[in-house]
Design a protein around this motif. Sequence first.
Motif, PDB file in Angstrom:
ATOM      1  N   ALA A   1     -66.465   4.193 -12.128  1.00 25.50           N
ATOM      2  CA  ALA A   1     -66.949   2.899 -12.035  1.00 25.50           C
ATOM      3  C   ALA A   1     -66.929   2.259 -10.807  1.00 25.50           C
ATOM      4  CB  ALA A   1     -66.003   2.293 -12.969  1.00 25.50           C
TER       5      ALA A   1
ATOM      6  N   THR B   1     -75.649  -0.414  -8.480  1.00 22.17           N
ATOM      7  CA  THR B   1     -76.410  -1.042  -9.636  1.00 22.17           C
ATOM      8  C   THR B   1     -75.952   0.017 -10.902  1.00 22.17           C
ATOM      9  OG1 THR B   1     -78.370   0.416  -9.278  1.00 22.17           O
ATOM     10  CG2 THR B   1     -78.162  -1.672  -8.107  1.00 22.17           C
TER      11      THR B   1
ATOM     12  N   ASP C   1     -72.980   9.994   2.090  1.00 19.15           N
ATOM     13  CA  ASP C   1     -73.066   9.943   3.448  1.00 19.15           C
ATOM     14  C   ASP C   1     -71.798   9.785   3.961  1.00 19.15           C
ATOM     15  OD1 ASP C   1     -72.586   7.366   2.959  1.00 19.15           O
ATOM     16  OD2 ASP C   1     -74.794   6.933   3.089  1.00 19.15           O
TER      17      ASP C   1
ATOM     18  N   ASP D   1     -78.861  -6.189  -8.370  1.00 19.75           N
ATOM     19  CA  ASP D   1     -80.010  -5.250  -7.802  1.00 19.75           C
ATOM     20  C   ASP D   1     -81.286  -6.267  -7.712  1.00 19.75           C
ATOM     21  OD1 ASP D   1     -81.362  -3.054  -6.918  1.00 19.75           O
ATOM     22  OD2 ASP D   1     -82.068  -2.413  -9.099  1.00 19.75           O
TER      23      ASP D   1
ATOM     24  N   ASN E   1     -75.780  12.131  -9.810  1.00 17.42           N
ATOM     25  CA  ASN E   1     -76.157  13.284 -10.872  1.00 17.42           C
ATOM     26  C   ASN E   1     -74.740  14.151 -10.438  1.00 17.42           C
ATOM     27  OD1 ASN E   1     -78.542  12.345 -11.381  1.00 17.42           O
ATOM     28  ND2 ASN E   1     -79.525  13.467  -9.529  1.00 17.42           N
TER      29      ASN E   1
ATOM     30  N   ASP F   1     -74.942  -1.570  -0.040  1.00 20.59           N
ATOM     31  CA  ASP F   1     -73.566  -1.500  -0.778  1.00 20.59           C
ATOM     32  C   ASP F   1     -73.611  -3.096  -1.589  1.00 20.59           C
ATOM     33  OD1 ASP F   1     -71.208  -1.512  -1.641  1.00 20.59           O
ATOM     34  OD2 ASP F   1     -70.096  -1.424   0.199  1.00 20.59           O
ATOM     35  N   LEU F   2     -73.760  -2.859  -2.823  1.00 21.14           N
ATOM     36  CA  LEU F   2     -73.726  -4.131  -3.700  1.00 21.14           C
ATOM     37  C   LEU F   2     -72.329  -4.519  -3.876  1.00 21.14           C
ATOM     38  CD1 LEU F   2     -76.926  -3.721  -5.841  1.00 21.14           C
ATOM     39  CD2 LEU F   2     -76.696  -4.870  -3.604  1.00 21.14           C
ATOM     40  N   SER F   3     -71.325  -3.691  -3.681  1.00 21.78           N
ATOM     41  CA  SER F   3     -70.155  -4.407  -4.008  1.00 21.78           C
ATOM     42  C   SER F   3     -69.309  -4.857  -2.975  1.00 21.78           C
ATOM     43  CB  SER F   3     -68.950  -3.155  -4.635  1.00 21.78           C
ATOM     44  OG  SER F   3     -69.145  -2.098  -3.482  1.00 21.78           O
TER      45      SER F   3
ATOM     46  N   ARG G   1     -70.469   0.373  -9.481  1.00 24.69           N
ATOM     47  CA  ARG G   1     -70.470  -0.884  -8.884  1.00 24.69           C
ATOM     48  C   ARG G   1     -71.093  -1.202  -7.652  1.00 24.69           C
ATOM     49  NH1 ARG G   1     -65.390  -1.481 -11.465  1.00 24.69           N
ATOM     50  NH2 ARG G   1     -63.878  -1.467  -9.436  1.00 24.69           N
ATOM     51  N   ARG G   2     -71.045  -0.178  -6.667  1.00 23.18           N
ATOM     52  CA  ARG G   2     -71.690  -0.077  -5.442  1.00 23.18           C
ATOM     53  C   ARG G   2     -73.374   0.362  -5.714  1.00 23.18           C
ATOM     54  NH1 ARG G   2     -69.499   0.956  -0.679  1.00 23.18           N
ATOM     55  NH2 ARG G   2     -70.971   2.478  -0.187  1.00 23.18           N
TER      56      ARG G   2
ATOM     57  N   GLU H   1     -77.648  11.241  -4.428  1.00 32.29           N
ATOM     58  CA  GLU H   1     -77.242  11.244  -5.918  1.00 32.29           C
ATOM     59  C   GLU H   1     -75.945  11.995  -5.874  1.00 32.29           C
ATOM     60  OE1 GLU H   1     -78.587   9.522  -8.316  1.00 32.29           O
ATOM     61  OE2 GLU H   1     -80.283   8.908  -7.296  1.00 32.29           O
TER      62      GLU H   1
ATOM     63  N   ALA I   1     -71.959  12.988 -17.825  1.00 33.43           N
ATOM     64  CA  ALA I   1     -73.325  12.867 -17.464  1.00 33.43           C
ATOM     65  C   ALA I   1     -73.563  13.280 -15.980  1.00 33.43           C
ATOM     66  CB  ALA I   1     -73.458  11.442 -17.294  1.00 33.43           C
TER      67      ALA I   1
ATOM     68  N   THR J   1     -77.049   9.865 -19.862  1.00 28.73           N
ATOM     69  CA  THR J   1     -76.488  10.835 -20.821  1.00 28.73           C
ATOM     70  C   THR J   1     -75.436  10.185 -21.450  1.00 28.73           C
ATOM     71  OG1 THR J   1     -75.817  12.006 -19.272  1.00 28.73           O
ATOM     72  CG2 THR J   1     -77.629  13.082 -20.438  1.00 28.73           C
ATOM     73  N   PRO J   2     -75.144  10.303 -22.662  1.00 32.57           N
ATOM     74  CA  PRO J   2     -73.944   9.591 -23.427  1.00 32.57           C
ATOM     75  C   PRO J   2     -72.683   9.964 -22.762  1.00 32.57           C
ATOM     76  CG  PRO J   2     -74.846  11.206 -24.838  1.00 32.57           C
ATOM     77  CD  PRO J   2     -75.731  10.970 -23.803  1.00 32.57           C
TER      78      PRO J   2
END
Lengths: 535, 466
Positions: free
Chosen positions: B285, B292, B248, A2, B297, A21-23, B289-290, B217, B321, A76-77
Motif C-alpha cells: 500500500a 498512483t 532505483d 495523478d 509487476n 513521488d506523489l506521496s 501511494r507513491r 515496475e 498480483a 489481477t485480483p
Amino acid sequence: MDFKRRLYCSEQGISLRACEDLSNPVVQGRIQRYLDGRGGCPAGGAEEEYSHYFSAVFPNESDRRRYIEQLISKATPSYGFLALGVLMKVGQARVLWTTNFDRNIEDAAAGILKTTGKLVVSSLDAPGLMREALQEGRWPLLGKLHGDFQSRRLKNTSEELQTQDAELRRELVETCRRLGLIVCGYSGRDLSVMAALEEAIDGGRGYPSGLFWFTRNGASARVVSFVEKARAAGVDAHLITVETFDELLADIVAQLPNVPKEDVEFLNSKVQRISEATMPHGRGGWPVVRLNAVEVIKFPTVCRVVRCEIGGVGEVYEAVEASGANIVATRRKAGVLLFGSDAEAAKAFGGFKMDGSDLYTIEPRRLWYDSIEGGLIYDGLVQALVRERGFVSERRRGQRILRVDTKEEGSARLAPLKKVVNVICGTVGKTSVPWAEAMEIHLEYRMGRLWLVIEPTVWVGRPGDGEREVVREFQRERHAVRYNRVANELLAAWCEVISAQQPVAKLSAFGISDGIDAVFEIGDTTAYSRRLVAR
Amino acid sequence: MAERDLLFHPDRKEDRHPHPLVGLTYYGPYSRSTVSSVIDPIRVAVITPFGGLKDVDRLFGEFSQKHWPRERKNYLPEFQGFSRIFGLNVVRAGVVFEFPRELDDQVAGADAPHVLLAQELTRALSAVGGKRNEFDVVAIYLPNRWERGFFGPEGDEFDLHDYIKAVAAVRGVPTQVLNDDSALAYPCRCSVMWRLGIAFYTKAGGIPWKLADTDPETAYIGLSYAMRQVESDRRRYITCCSQVFDADGSGVEFVAYDTADVHVERDNPFLGRADMRRVVARSLALYQRRHTGRTPNKVVIHKSTEFKPEEVDGCFDALRASEVELTQVQQDAGWRGVLIDPPKVRGAGKGAPAAYPCERGTFLPLDGRTVLLWTQGNAPRAALDGKNFYKEGKGIPEPLQLKRFAGHGSWDGPCDSVLGLSKMNWNNDALYDRLPVTMAYAQVLARVIKRMPSLLSSTYQFRFFM
C-alpha cells in the motif's frame, strides 16, 4: 493526484519523471499551490476534484477509456478479492456494489465459483438485470455504478456522475433498505451515490443489518456526516479504521466457521514459487577464485540411538557434562542420538531409565539444512579434530572455533601455520589476555557433497576491565594485514595442518572399537571456481 | 558484474556515473531538477554545549570553501564547495540551544552520565522543536568531554546516538550528530565536507542520486525485526519493520508493526502467515501511494534470516498480483574467496594469488538456490586513477550469501539488484556499503525502534533515523 500532476507537468513543460513521488508532501504542496493560483480548479480536497481533473486532462471519452484500460489491464485480483469471492460462495456477500471499472470482482468470483455464469453483473448497459435478479433471489449480484471499462456508457466526470443512471440508483437504494452495508475503499465523492445512500436511511428503516464504513486514515466530512445521520436515525452505523482491504477481508474470512475446504485451499493455493537457477557451465578461465572449503569425502551415515527418560536437548547436554562421559549427543523424538562407546553412553544416561539402544540411520538429505543430525555430525567432526590434531574447541555465536593449543606451540604439525605468521599464540601486549591462531568451521552440503568450510581467525581470551579496546585493536590489526596473498597462504597452511600432509586424511572422534564412532575422510584440495568468461 | 551507474537527473539519462561523488561534482544532485527539490538555503538549527557555537559556526564556514583530500586519495575527489556541488546553500539557522556551563561538570561527575545527557538532550530537542518552521535539520554537537555518557555502563545497551534518533523521529525532526573525532576535529576536511554535505542535503529532503537503468515496475522491501521492552510492562514486543524502495533505490519510507504472533528460534523471530500477509500488504500500500495506486509487476523481499514456509505463504497471499522473489541476505555464512591470477608464463601450471582481492560484483553460485556475491572488493571502475580501489583496504572481502526462497531465473537479476542497492545509502560518501540498502537501513531501524517508547503512526520517513 495523478491527474493533477499530469496537468501541472504539461502546463509547466516538465517531465512526469521530475515529479515522481506523489506521496511526498512537498510535491503535493507545490502542485496544489500552482493549481490554486491558476484558477478555474476546485479547492484541494473538494468533492468534484476527481471528475474535474479527469475531464481536464482527458476531455474525450475515448481518451478516458484508454487511460482506464491501461491502468487496469494488468489488474489481477488480490487476496482480498478472492476472499470476497469466498464470501459470495458461502452466501455471506449476496449483493455487491462497486464504483470501479476493473474486473477484479468478476475475476475473483469466476475463480472461486468455477464459472462466470453465477455472478449476475448489472452495469449501465443493463441496469434492469439487477432488479430482475433481486426479485428472483438469484445471488450473488454485482452492480457497477460507473459502468464497466468495456461498456460504452462509461461514467466518470461530474456531469455524467450526477445523472447517475436512475434505475441502478433505485436498486442501490432498494437493497440498502433491505440489507446491511459494508463500505470499503470508497471515498464517498460521488454526489449521486451519496444521495442514494442517504435516501436509504429512510428514517431509520434502512440498513436493517447495520452500516459499517471502513476507512484507512480518516473519512471525508461528507462520509462522517452520513454515518452520523444514519446513527441519529437509529441505524447501527459505524466508522471503522482499517489498514488495507486485503487485511480486512482476510480477517473476516478467518472468522467464518463454514468456509469449504476446497476454498481454503484455493485461497492458500500455491503456484510454483521457486525454481533452481541453472548452474553455469563451460570451461571457464582465469582468474580463479579459491574457496575456503575442502571436501568431507566420507562422513558417518549411522549413529547410536538410546531410548531413555530424559527431556530435551538441553537436558541431554547437561547429562553428558555432569557425567563427564566421552561422547557427543543430541536429542530427537526417536531418542538420544550419539557417537561414542556404549560404556560411556551408559555413564551419561544410565540414570535416566535406559530402555534399549539401536542404530539410527542419518539420511544425507538431513545435512542439506540446519538439522539435528547435521548438528551431531558437526559436533563429531569437532571432536575428531580436537582428538587427532590437538586443537582446543570453543563455542562462539552458535559456531565452533578451534584454536591451537598453547602447549602444542612447538609441535611439528603446526609448522605450516608458523611459516606464514611466525608466532601462533601468545599474550596480547599490555594485558594478560591470551590469544591464538584459530579457525571457525562450518559444514555445508552443496552440489551433492559435504564441505568443511574453514575461516581462519584470531582467538582471544576474555578481556578484563579496561582491556577490551586493546584486545579488540590487537585482533583488528592482526586480521587487517591478511591481504589476498597472505590469506591464500594461511588457508593452505590450515588445510595442511588438518590433512597432516596426506591426500585424504582419516579422522575419528573417539578411536573406539565398541559403540559407534564418528569417522571422517577429508580431502586436501580446496574448492575453486573459474571465471566463466575469460578476461 | 559491472559497477552500476548512478543517475543525477530525472530526464537526462546521460547524467550518470558509477562514482557518487564524481557524479555529484559533474551533474549536481538528482533532486535539483525535480519538483520536490530542497528549498534554498538549508537551515540548520544547533544544539551545542556551552561555548561550542563558534566551533559549529567554523564548520559551517568551511562548506563554502574548497577542500582537497588527505586520505582515500584514489577515491575522494576535491570538494568544490557546497553551493557549487548541490546548487544551494547550507546555513546555520537562528535557532540555537546552548547548554549552560554547569552541564559539563555535571556530566563529568555524574554516576549515570548517559541518563543525564539523555534527559538534557530530550529537553533541548523539545525546545528546538517548538520552532520547527524556522529550520530544516538539527545539528547536535556532542563533544569528546561528554564521552563517558555516550554509552551505558557494561550490561546496559544504551547508545546515545540511537537514543537521539528515536526521540527526534517521534517529533518529526531530522538530526545530524557532530562529534569531535569524526567531524569537528577530523584531519581530512574534504572527507568531512562530503559526508556532512550529503547528509544535510538528504536530511533536508533532497535526493542526491538514484540508480540508473532500473526496471520501474519492480519494488524492493527490506524486512527486519526489533525486540522492544516496554518499561511499564514486562512483556517483550516484536516490531516488524518493512522498508519499501523503488527499483532505483529511492523511496525510503517504512511501516513498523507490533505483533505477538511470532515464534522465536535462536533469538530470531519468525512471523505467522497472517502477520506476514498484513505487513507485506501494508508495504505494498505504501508503494501504491507513491505510484498512483499501481501494483508493481515484481516485488523482491530481502531479509537477514531464512523465510519459514508460513512466511512464504503470507508473502504470496499479499502479493497475488505480482511476481515474488524472496531472498535471504546473509552476512556471516563463513565463505571466503582468494583471487588467483593466471601464471606469469602461459601454460606454466598453477596461478599465483593476485595483488588485489576478488572484484566487487563477482558472484559464484554454490547450488541452484544459493549464491555468493562480493559486494565488497576491488572496484577499478570507481578508482580515480582507473586502476584499483579496494575500499576496505584490510584483509580480504567477505561475500554475502544470497539464498532464494521464492523466484525464478538466473542469478544475474538478484545479484545485480543487491549490488545496485548497496550504493544507495545516502547517509554516506562511500562507493558502497557491504549490505544492500534494504538490509543496511533495517539494522539502523532495529537499533532505533527498540528505544522508542511507542510506535506512533503507521508510516515513517527514513531521513529521521539516519
